[in-house]
Design a protein around this motif. Structure first.
Motif, short mmCIF file in Angstrom:
data_model
loop_
_atom_site.label_atom_id
_atom_site.label_comp_id
_atom_site.label_asym_id
_atom_site.label_seq_id
_atom_site.Cartn_x
_atom_site.Cartn_y
_atom_site.Cartn_z
N ASP A 261 17.37 -4.07 -4.64
CA ASP A 261 17.53 -4.82 -5.86
C ASP A 261 18.30 -4.00 -6.88
OD1 ASP A 261 16.40 -7.15 -7.48
OD2 ASP A 261 15.91 -5.40 -8.69
N ALA A 262 19.20 -4.65 -7.64
CA ALA A 262 20.03 -3.91 -8.60
C ALA A 262 19.16 -3.14 -9.59
CB ALA A 262 20.95 -4.87 -9.34
N PHE A 263 18.08 -3.79 -10.04
CA PHE A 263 17.20 -3.14 -10.99
C PHE A 263 16.55 -1.91 -10.36
CE2 PHE A 263 13.08 -2.54 -13.04
CZ PHE A 263 13.45 -2.51 -14.37
N GLU A 264 16.07 -2.09 -9.12
CA GLU A 264 15.42 -0.96 -8.44
C GLU A 264 16.40 0.18 -8.22
OE1 GLU A 264 13.76 -2.63 -4.90
OE2 GLU A 264 12.51 -3.99 -6.07
N SER A 265 17.61 -0.16 -7.78
CA SER A 265 18.55 0.91 -7.51
C SER A 265 18.90 1.67 -8.79
CB SER A 265 19.80 0.39 -6.81
OG SER A 265 20.64 -0.26 -7.70
N ALA A 266 19.02 0.93 -9.89
CA ALA A 266 19.28 1.60 -11.17
C ALA A 266 18.10 2.47 -11.54
CB ALA A 266 19.56 0.57 -12.27
N LEU A 267 16.90 1.93 -11.36
CA LEU A 267 15.69 2.67 -11.71
C LEU A 267 15.59 3.97 -10.92
CD1 LEU A 267 13.01 2.82 -13.22
CD2 LEU A 267 11.98 1.43 -11.43
N ILE A 268 15.83 3.88 -9.61
CA ILE A 268 15.76 5.10 -8.78
C ILE A 268 16.79 6.11 -9.26
CG2 ILE A 268 16.00 6.02 -6.44
CD1 ILE A 268 15.13 3.20 -5.45
N GLY A 269 18.00 5.63 -9.51
CA GLY A 269 19.06 6.51 -9.99
C GLY A 269 18.65 7.22 -11.28
N PHE A 270 18.11 6.45 -12.22
CA PHE A 270 17.71 7.03 -13.50
C PHE A 270 16.60 8.07 -13.32
CE2 PHE A 270 19.88 3.52 -15.69
CZ PHE A 270 20.45 4.23 -16.71
N VAL A 271 15.61 7.73 -12.48
CA VAL A 271 14.48 8.65 -12.30
C VAL A 271 14.98 9.98 -11.74
CG1 VAL A 271 12.39 9.08 -10.95
CG2 VAL A 271 12.70 6.89 -12.09
N LEU A 272 15.78 9.92 -10.67
CA LEU A 272 16.24 11.16 -10.06
C LEU A 272 17.10 11.96 -11.02
CD1 LEU A 272 17.12 9.99 -6.43
CD2 LEU A 272 14.95 10.76 -7.38
N PHE A 273 17.96 11.24 -11.76
CA PHE A 273 18.89 11.92 -12.67
C PHE A 273 18.16 12.51 -13.87
CE2 PHE A 273 21.81 11.86 -16.29
CZ PHE A 273 22.91 12.51 -15.77
N GLU A 274 17.37 11.69 -14.53
CA GLU A 274 16.72 12.15 -15.77
C GLU A 274 15.64 13.19 -15.48
OE1 GLU A 274 17.60 11.24 -18.90
OE2 GLU A 274 19.05 9.67 -18.39
N ALA A 275 15.08 13.16 -14.26
CA ALA A 275 14.07 14.16 -13.92
C ALA A 275 14.62 15.57 -14.10
CB ALA A 275 13.59 13.95 -12.48
N ALA A 276 15.92 15.73 -13.83
CA ALA A 276 16.53 17.05 -13.99
C ALA A 276 16.42 17.52 -15.44
CB ALA A 276 17.99 17.01 -13.55
N LEU B 21 14.28 -2.36 -22.15
CA LEU B 21 13.05 -1.65 -22.49
C LEU B 21 12.21 -1.37 -21.24
CD1 LEU B 21 12.13 -3.54 -25.78
CD2 LEU B 21 12.95 -1.18 -25.56
N LEU B 22 12.16 -2.36 -20.35
CA LEU B 22 11.40 -2.18 -19.12
C LEU B 22 11.99 -1.03 -18.30
CD1 LEU B 22 9.10 -3.39 -17.34
CD2 LEU B 22 10.88 -4.67 -16.15
N LEU B 23 13.31 -1.05 -18.18
CA LEU B 23 13.98 0.01 -17.42
C LEU B 23 13.72 1.37 -18.06
CD1 LEU B 23 15.86 0.66 -15.07
CD2 LEU B 23 17.80 0.27 -16.58
N THR B 24 13.81 1.43 -19.39
CA THR B 24 13.55 2.68 -20.09
C THR B 24 12.12 3.17 -19.83
OG1 THR B 24 15.02 1.92 -21.84
CG2 THR B 24 13.65 3.83 -22.33
N GLY B 25 11.16 2.24 -19.98
CA GLY B 25 9.76 2.62 -19.82
C GLY B 25 9.47 3.16 -18.43
N LEU B 26 9.86 2.38 -17.41
CA LEU B 26 9.58 2.79 -16.04
C LEU B 26 10.32 4.08 -15.70
CD1 LEU B 26 9.74 -0.66 -14.19
CD2 LEU B 26 7.71 0.66 -14.83
N ALA B 27 11.59 4.17 -16.12
CA ALA B 27 12.37 5.36 -15.80
C ALA B 27 11.78 6.58 -16.49
CB ALA B 27 13.83 5.17 -16.21
N ALA B 28 11.29 6.41 -17.72
CA ALA B 28 10.71 7.54 -18.45
C ALA B 28 9.45 8.03 -17.73
CB ALA B 28 10.39 7.14 -19.88
#
Lengths: 296, 221, 240
Positions: B91-106, B27-34
């Motif tokens: 950090d694994a969480f941060e790297s996933a978060l950055i990946g999600f942000v860049l990807f989902e932004a599209a 949920l945290l990852l979803t929230g921040l990435a969103a």
């Protein structure tokens, strides 16, 4: 007189070391000191080296050794208590993660070989094993040649995967179906659920898998050694200061004999979440400990 | 064959605290990435709609690039290769978060673009006529309305994002999915844990999208 | 960055072969899964627009079920759970004797999942046709089946060609998830090359480029299909 000189030399050494320690950290130790955190990579189903215990925390022989090194690192960089961050790794992710600096040490069941030394470094050898095959007793598999026409699971990125594939090729064994799995737990489940007839990894890990099986009596470890696999904790490459801390700790354990207590805890007694493996250290491993018990 | 009666619910009950930890991470990852990707996506949408060629190109390349790649590939890039480039721990969480942000932004970019386009030109013009600058017109006139109009779609995309976070399983980040698999393999209870995971995701996503539908109906009143 | 670049590795044996076979598996899995997705999705999509309440309910349940569970979970359900839930003989067949158990599971998983998305597009396409046309068809004496056969389906499909294109691209990208159950598709091969050679950058860069190129080819093909199937005056205008 001699006593005085030794005392002075010792004092100088201590002073020098302390001095060097305060300023000259580089590489991994510097990163650890600056962040106050050491990142420990661990496997999740390498019983009894590093596996997820009943309370969902990684435990095992390699984890115990690693934690000794973590304490030594804390002392070295002069921190009372380091934050230990645990990162789960698989056979496929462990080497890239050490190489890209995301984990500082890997505690698992990693074979030290020369190809991998192009990417990573290793501490002293802590265990010696080799590839064998785990099969159901009813399968009729007794040797690697018997895999003809059978299905075997192999974990991606392990030395065993290559050893078995090479054996199949070199010996011309026909019609072997290979199922590619992520880690030992997945491989054993494939065997347990009859998806494959055999699973192959290092023989000691096979005993570990049996010890945690629902019906241990159904399985047996068969065949000759297909490869030679000395285990060591994995460290970043080109970082002798970090390696020295690790090796000093391990050599100390080998010298004092404490290593055998840790060994017996994981290999001779019942382990959390499973039965005792009952695999004595044996001559080769005891010689290995003795040879690497470097003096101070 | 496993019948429903053979289900070992005990395994799930014992594992609940551990699974809950995983769910919190999901949920945290979803929230921040969103939040991150809606923000970045809006910027990209403004770039695509800007009158400056260079911005249009950057926006278009970004969107088409990431929409051509599997998310899994992007996750691998950020987990293994980016730390090598930046020469530091990520950090694994941060790297996933950055990946999600860049990807989902599209994806969010395209939603916001049509949101902005749905606001009539006259509104922006009246903003300018009132003496507002471009940034002010966007901030006070166009974007609030675009967000409002697009809210249901943004939320739906966030539900998809929540489902997508389960992919961090491939890099071992302890989200809900990874935790379920860990327990499943540790206790050799694949059937129970995977069915349970499916059920949890289903209930959460189903009710979330139901709420979005209700919201949508209210908005159209 | 101290990294030993070696692009040549990609063209050495066996790594080049691995990449080629990865591309083949990716395309094969996507194509077969697409056939399932398209046919099943069409049936479910049409079923969502019919008058019969029970049929509509079943179709809606299908869509909701498959849409609200993450694909990776569905992948695990098909591969690990389904064989344990069916009678033992079937389960054994699925695990052992079925051709390519991993790829077959992945194909069914991707196909049924994408079918739920295709169904939504089909439904939207059919629903976008003014009710008057359906009424006109019925008034002319056509049966409901004929109305679907000659009017709603052909027109509906031509309207939804663009969104279907993106669904095909989705299935193609999603096929990478098959690596979690051991299918040696493109991304799997990239990781394997990294494992054998430690040349992760080269492996992942090449795979990224392959995905980009394949996507561009698909898009180009579909643009020409869109041109041919476009109904003048229908559907959403493309923004210039």
């Amino acid at each position: 007189m001699i006593k005085k000189i030794i005392a002075a030399a010792a004092a100088l050494a201590v002073f020098g070391a302390a001095n060097a320690g305060a300023a000259d950290f580089y590489g991994t130790l510097k990163k650890i000191k600056d962040s106050g955190t050491i990142v420990v990579g661990h496997r999740e189903s390498s019983v009894p080296f590093a596996y997820i215990g009943p309370d969902n925390k990684p435990i095992g022989y390699s984890i115990d050794l690693c934690m000794k090194i973590v304490d030594a690192v804390a002392k070295e960089v002069g921190v009372d208590k380091l934050n230990v961050k645990l990162v789960p790794v698989t056979p496929q992710t462990r080497i890239p993660l050490i190489a890209n600096g995301n984990i500082n040490i890997e505690c698992g069941s990693t074979t030290n070989n020369l190809t991998r030394q192009k990417q990573v470094d290793y501490a002293l050898t802590t265990f010696i094993t080799g590839t064998k095959i785990l099969a159901k007793k009813t399968s009729g598999i007794k040797e690697v040649e018997d895999l003809a026409g059978k299905a075997i699971a192999l974990a991606q990125g392990t030395t065993n995967e290559r050893a078995i594939k090479n054996a199949i090729k070199d010996l011309g064994i026909k019609d072997v179906k290979i199922l590619s799995v992520k880690d030992h737990a997945e491989g054993f489940l494939a065997l347990e659920t009859d998806r494959v007839d055999a699973y192959s990894t290092d023989h000691i890990l096979l005993f570990g898998l049996i010890s945690k099986a629902k019906k241990p009596a159904d399985y047996e470890v068969v065949g000759r050694f297909v490869s030679f696999d000395p285990y060591a904790l994995m460290l970043p490459r080109d970082d002798s200061a970090m390696r020295l801390v690790a090796n000093r700790t391990l050599a100390g354990l080998f010298r004092s004999g404490e290593i055998l207590d840790i060994y017996n805890k994981w290999f001779m007694k019942p382990i959390p979440g499973g039965k005792a493996l009952n695999v004595p250290a044996g001559d080769t491993l005891e010689t290995n400990f003795a040879v690497q018990a470097f003096p101070k | 064959m496993i019948m429903l009666g053979d289900f070992d619910f005990g395994v799930i009950v014992t594992a609940l605290p551990y699974l809950w930890d995983g769910m919190q991470l999901s949920l945290l990852l979803t929230g921040l990435a969103a939040v991150g990707s809606i923000f970045l996506g809006t910027l990209l949408a403004l770039m695509r709609l800007s009158s400056i060629r260079l911005f249009q190109w950057i926006g278009a390349i970004w969107v088409n690039f990431f929409r051509s790649l599997p998310l899994l590939l992007v996750i691998f890039w950020f987990y293994f290769l980016v730390p090598l480039i930046v020469q530091g721990q990520v950090d694994a969480f941060e790297s996933a978060l950055i990946g999600f942000v860049l990807f989902e932004a599209a994806y969010f970019c395209e939603i916001m673009r049509s949101g902005i386009q749905s606001i009539s030109r006259g509104q922006a013009w009246s903003g300018y006529a009132l003496g507002l600058k471009y940034s002010q017109t966007m901030r006070y006139v166009v974007l609030p309305q675009a967000f409002r109009n697009m809210l249901p779609i943004l939320l739906t995309q966030t539900i998809i994002l929540f489902q997508d976070t389960s992919l961090v399983f491939v890099v071992g980040l302890a989200d809900f999915m990874t935790s379920a698999v860990t327990v499943a393999q540790r206790d050799s209870r694949l059937v129970e844990l995977y069915v349970f995971a499916a059920l949890v995701y289903f209930v959460m996503c189903y009710f979330a999208s139901l709420s979005v539908k209700i919201l949508q109906k209210k908005m159209h009143k | 960055m101290n990294y030993n670049w070696n692009w040549g590795i990609l063209f050495e044996e066996p790594y080049f072969d691995w990449l080629v076979s990865g591309v083949e598996w990716t395309l094969f899995v996507s194509a077969v899964a697409w056939i399932i997705a398209f046919s099943l999705g069409s049936i479910v999509g049409v079923a969502r627009t019919v008058d019969s309440v029970p049929i509509r309910a079943v179709a809606t349940a299908y869509v909701e079920l498959f849409r609200n569970i993450p694909l990776i979970v569905q992948m695990f359900l098909w591969f690990y759970v389904v064989p344990e839930m069916v009678p033992d003989d079937w389960g054994r067949w699925m695990k052992r004797d079925m051709p390519f158990p991993e790829a077959t599971s992945a194909i069914f998983c991707l196909g049924t999942y994408t079918a739920s998305r295709v169904a939504e597009q089909v439904r939207a396409g059919i629903e976008s046709i003014p009710v008057g046309q359906r009424a006109a068809g019925l008034a002319m004496g056509l049966t409901t089946v004929q109305v679907y056969r000659y009017l709603l389906v052909p027109v509906g499909y031509r309207i939804i060609v663009p969104p279907l294109t993106s669904e095909f691209l989705t299935i193609f990208k999603n096929s990478s998830l098959a690596l979690t159950i051991g299918v040696a598709e493109l991304l799997y091969q990239a990781r394997q090359i990294e494992n054998y050679t430690f040349q992760g950058f080269e492996a992942f860069t090449s795979v990224t480029l392959i995905y980009l190129v394949l996507t561009m080819i698909v898009v180009a093909l579909m643009v020409s299909v869109e041109e041919k199937t476009k109904i003048p005056g229908y559907g959403i205008q493309k923004d210039k």
